[in-house]
Design an enzyme around this catalytic site. Structure first.
Site, PDB file in Angstrom:
ATOM      1  N   GLY A 479       5.627  19.834   1.303  1.00 14.66           N
ATOM      2  CA  GLY A 479       6.775  19.501   0.474  1.00 14.66           C
ATOM      3  C   GLY A 479       7.490  18.258   0.941  1.00 14.66           C
ATOM      4  O   GLY A 479       8.507  17.862   0.377  1.00 14.66           O
ATOM      5  N   LEU A 643       9.043   4.914   5.208  1.00 12.66           N
ATOM      6  CA  LEU A 643       7.883   4.626   4.356  1.00 12.66           C
ATOM      7  C   LEU A 643       8.215   4.730   2.875  1.00 12.66           C
ATOM      8  O   LEU A 643       7.687   3.971   2.059  1.00 12.66           O
ATOM      9  CB  LEU A 643       6.737   5.592   4.692  1.00 12.66           C
ATOM     10  CG  LEU A 643       6.209   5.522   6.134  1.00 12.66           C
ATOM     11  CD1 LEU A 643       5.162   6.601   6.364  1.00 12.66           C
ATOM     12  CD2 LEU A 643       5.620   4.147   6.432  1.00 12.66           C
ATOM     13  N   LYS A 646      12.764   7.321  -1.170  1.00 13.29           N
ATOM     14  CA  LYS A 646      13.050   8.421  -2.097  1.00 13.29           C
ATOM     15  C   LYS A 646      12.667   9.762  -1.492  1.00 13.29           C
ATOM     16  O   LYS A 646      13.477  10.701  -1.462  1.00 13.29           O
ATOM     17  CB  LYS A 646      12.315   8.202  -3.416  1.00 13.29           C
ATOM     18  CG  LYS A 646      12.711   9.167  -4.510  1.00 13.29           C
ATOM     19  CD  LYS A 646      12.092   8.761  -5.847  1.00 13.29           C
ATOM     20  CE  LYS A 646      12.593   9.647  -6.983  1.00 13.29           C
ATOM     21  NZ  LYS A 646      12.028   9.227  -8.297  1.00 13.29           N
ATOM     22  N   THR A 647      11.446   9.886  -0.996  1.00  8.57           N
ATOM     23  CA  THR A 647      11.031  11.149  -0.380  1.00  8.57           C
ATOM     24  C   THR A 647      11.739  11.362   0.949  1.00  8.57           C
ATOM     25  O   THR A 647      12.010  12.503   1.339  1.00  8.57           O
ATOM     26  CB  THR A 647       9.507  11.200  -0.183  1.00  8.57           C
ATOM     27  OG1 THR A 647       9.088  10.078   0.618  1.00  8.57           O
ATOM     28  CG2 THR A 647       8.774  11.147  -1.520  1.00  8.57           C
ATOM     29  N   GLY A 716      11.461  15.188   8.877  1.00  6.08           N
ATOM     30  CA  GLY A 716      11.532  16.561   8.388  1.00  6.08           C
ATOM     31  C   GLY A 716      12.597  17.398   9.066  1.00  6.08           C
ATOM     32  O   GLY A 716      13.226  18.246   8.446  1.00  6.08           O
ATOM     33  N   GLU A 717      12.833  17.132  10.364  1.00  7.82           N
ATOM     34  CA  GLU A 717      13.758  17.961  11.136  1.00  7.82           C
ATOM     35  C   GLU A 717      15.159  17.365  11.271  1.00  7.82           C
ATOM     36  O   GLU A 717      16.153  18.090  11.297  1.00  7.82           O
ATOM     37  CB  GLU A 717      13.194  18.196  12.546  1.00  7.82           C
ATOM     38  CG  GLU A 717      12.507  19.523  12.738  1.00  7.82           C
ATOM     39  CD  GLU A 717      11.028  19.494  12.412  1.00  7.82           C
ATOM     40  OE1 GLU A 717      10.382  20.546  12.487  1.00  7.82           O
ATOM     41  OE2 GLU A 717      10.517  18.418  12.070  1.00  7.82           O
TER      42      GLU A 717
END
Length: 750
Positions: A479, A643, A646-647, A716-717
């Protein structure tokens, strides 16, 4: 699984905001998850869970269940087929030290909800009904699940978990320095047990192929881990099993280890010689991995000007009876702040619960909450602004790693930019001094930190004569946008449009990559993909030079430019040839390369690498009701090269929302009399919903990092780390009440 992006853009893709290429499949229902793959002879298994937390099974009566039409088998510890018996066969790639849990192994019950039987039937409804007819009798023992009550049994785990740094040896004399410090702050801090609660429940579908091999769809954050587990436990050759996980509907760490439904599905498939699916219920998701409660104490000594002279941080955390699960909880204090006298301690307590597991930013969520709350308390004790105090004790090197400098650290810029965006200078420092109507207004700040890691990974790149490029490896997209960023990297490396690139992930037939966790996937798999594409580019360039009348005949590879589907000469774009022409002229059906990437040993010997953040929170607290609203968050992140903004922003948003949940809502409630988590559903385990979330502003601070060829740090963290502390500090500023035990519920404010 394959993903393809459609775009006509010819710009540089890395660094630009791009929508997730797996988005359309997910929102239209085309995405298939582990519990949704079909097979002609598919049978369904339903797990029967233990009703006690500790004791032994004295009898199992499955006769009534077996008599139900359509029931194929009821498996228990009394009749299960033989499997491997040594601990090391059951230890997966991220297992902590100890003896891993084995479903249906014997009559011993070691935690509530433990699987005690598997009912397999022709359809799910029949299996579920028959499972309700299985009668299990127990000899029950009193469980020990109260961490506070058992604190006196805490121990230093004799074997350390791989990849988890134990606390360093103390330096200086923290106790003496604290005793003589002009300003002293000490307190006890805790977070409640928390469960991952991903949207997709854990499921495994084992398909028995006609040739006797197995195709397995498993909810896992790294198919190579499930593959290794299955081959080791069931004595299979690697080519007898193929594991796939094309999509994962939320993991947050709960999918790092193979869970017991995988073992049971394969056990039943081998016994019945037919395909079997086992899907766990929401209730059963409480019977394995979770973020364990931790009891922490912190003592800070400082000069009157706020300079730290003593720092002591101790933590006691729960683990299971059969494994020594460990996290990095206290080390963050020594990394974040400069101090000459530091003592850090970490111990475990054996509980009659399942083994805890990694949950988004494991250890950091726990430890950083404590140290960042204590630093806020010290700011008030010294009369300093909380940012000023942190900058006064700013660390330029990692004292827990023999003083190695950081490869990059733009935390000061995070504080500066975050404070400006938030409007921090307008803060009135006195508690209860800001209000809007009936609500008290509070502003708080905290630091975030997470390791910037890179793991050994490999990837494949294949270019075909139609100009299409396929890249991939076995890692999963949990995800985070991995499909998308790998496509961007590959497209840029060979100068192709993104719609000419196909990315494949989550398949053990692809080159091996580590589990998707720890915020290392972009650096690890991204670098491997880039290297594989560069290898392909070098091969194609060699073919181009060999073409008759080649415009590149006397050109060195260093001068080659890959752009717009062509190879041209730097400074002379008209001198070149298309990739399609090259492959067609060479008469090859593909150009392919597999490459590996790993950590830079020279860099790691000289530097330490971390992602940093500064989190600013605004809360509004109803003065009469004690209800807390988090009305604004500004999270300023220094994470090297971004990179895909947006994500990346999406990752920080998700982390912040989880941080809000940790601060105000999430709490797995154990009834210590029976050793069972009582709020084992999404109706009673509270998580933030749309109405709880207001403005979240994300800032990416410019930072240059050389820890890996891409210059990236994981995202992610870091979004969740420190968020709960910023909120707790804001609650104190609003109310004057210091809450050191999360979550901050209404009863703690009234």
């Amino acid at each position: 699984m394959t993903q393809t992006f459609s775009s006509t853009g010819r710009d540089t893709f890395v660094g630009s905001p791009r929508s997730r290429i797996d988005g359309p499949a997910k929102v239209t229902g085309l995405a298939k998850y582990a519990g949704e793959f079909a097979a002609p002879d598919l049978a369904y298994g339903v797990v029967v869970s233990s009703s006690i937390a500790k004791g032994r099974i004295t009898a199992i009566d499955a006769a009534e269940a077996e008599a139900v039409p359509g029931v194929l088998k009821v498996l228990t510890h009394e009749n299960r087929p033989r499997t491997a018996w040594r601990d090391k066969n059951f230890q997966d790639q991220v297992a902590p030290p100890g003896s891993p849990f084995r479903a249906l192994y014997d009559d011993l019950i070691v935690f509530s909800g433990q699987p005690v039987a598997l009912v397999v039937a022709e359809d799910f409804e029949t299996a579920r009904y028959a499972a309700s007819l299985v009668r299990v009798s127990y000899a029950m023992e009193e469980p020990g699940t109260d961490l506070e009550a058992l604190r006196g049994t805490a121990y230093d785990p004799p074997y350390k978990r791989t990849g988890i740094k134990p606390p360093p040896e103390p330096w200086g004399d923290a106790d003496t320095a604290f005793g003589s410090a002009p300003v002293r702050v000490q307190g006890a801090y805790s977070l409640a047990d928390e469960h991952h609660n991903p949207m997709e429940p854990h499921a495994s579908t084992v398909v028995v192929e006609q040739d006797g091999t197995y195709t397995v769809y498993d909810k896992i954050q790294g198919v190579s881990n499930s593959h290794q587990y299955l081959t080791n436990v069931f004595g299979l050759k690697p080519d007898q099993v193929r594991v796939l996980n094309p999509y994962l509907g939320g993991g947050f760490g709960s999918g790092l280890r193979p869970q017991y439904q995988l073992f049971l599905a394969m056990l039943a498939a081998q016994e019945l010689k037919r395909s079997v699916r086992v899907t766990l219920t929401r209730d059963q998701l409480w019977s394995f991995t979770y973020r364990s409660e931790a009891l922490q104490t912190i003592a800070l000594g400082a000069e009157a000007d706020g300079r730290l002279t003593a720092l002591r941080h101790d933590a006691v955390q729960g683990t299971s009876q059969y494994e020594d699960y460990q996290e990095v909880v206290v080390n963050w204090s020594g990394v974040l702040y400069r101090c000459d006298n530091v003592a850090l301690g970490y111990r475990l307590v054996k509980l009659d619960t399942p083994t805890p597991g990694d949950m988004r930013a494991p250890g950091a969520v726990t430890g950083v909450f404590a140290i960042e709350t204590a630093m806020d308390e010290l700011a008030y004790a010294t009369g300093l602004d909380p940012i000023e105090l942190r900058l006064k004790n700013y660390a330029e090197s990692d004292a827990t790693a023999e003083g190695k400098p950081f490869g990059s650290k733009e935390l000061k810029s995070c504080f500066r930019q975050g404070a400006e965006r938030f409007g921090w200078t307008r803060r009135s420092p006195e508690p209860r001094s800001m209000r809007e109507g009936r609500e008290l207004v509070g502003w708080g700040v905290a630091t975030g930190i997470w390791e910037s890691m890179m793991m050994q990974s490999s990837a494949i790149a294949t270019l075909t004569p139609d100009g299409r490029l396929t890249v991939g490896n076995s890692t999963g997209d949990i995800g985070t946008g991995t499909y998308t960023i790998l496509t961007q990297i590959a497209a840029d490396t060979l100068g192709l449009p993104m719609d000419a690139v196909t990315t494949k992930l989550g398949d053990t037939r692809l080159p091996e990559a580590p589990v998707a966790g720890g915020s290392w996937t972009a650096a690890s798999s991204g670098t491997a993909v880039m290297k594989a594409c560069r290898n392909v580019g070098a091969q194609v360039f060699k073919l181009a030079r060999a073409m008759e009348n080649s415009p590149l005949a006397n050109v060195d590879f260093e001068r080659a430019v890959f752009s717009d589907g062509r190879i041209s000469v730097a400074g002379d774009p008209g001198r070149g040839v298309s990739l399609v022409e090259v492959l067609q002229a060479a008469g090859v059906d593909k150009v392919e390369a597999v490459e590996e990437a790993g950590p830079d040993k020279d860099f790691n010997q000289k530097y330490e690498a971390y992602t940093h953040s500064a989190i600013f929170a605004e809360v509004k607290v109803d003065e009469e009701l004690g209800q807390v609203r988090v009305t604004r968050i500004v999270s300023a992140i220094a994470a090297g090269k971004v990179l895909n903004p947006k994500t990346a922003r999406s990752q920080i948003l998700g982390g912040v929302v989880m941080g809000i949940g940790s601060a105000l809502e999430e709490e797995s409630m154990l009834d210590h009399r029976i050793g069972r988590f009582m709020n084992h559903n999404l109706g009673e385990y509270h998580v933030p919903v749309h109405a709880d979330i207001y403005d979240i502003d994300v800032i990416f601070v410019e930072e240059e990092d050389k820890a890996n060829p891409l210059g990236v740090k994981g995202l992610g963290e870091i979004g969740i780390v420190g968020t709960a502390a910023a909120i707790a500090n804001a609650v104190f500023h609003a109310t004057g009440r210091r809450v050191r035990d999360l979550p901050i519920t209404v009863d703690k404010l009234l």
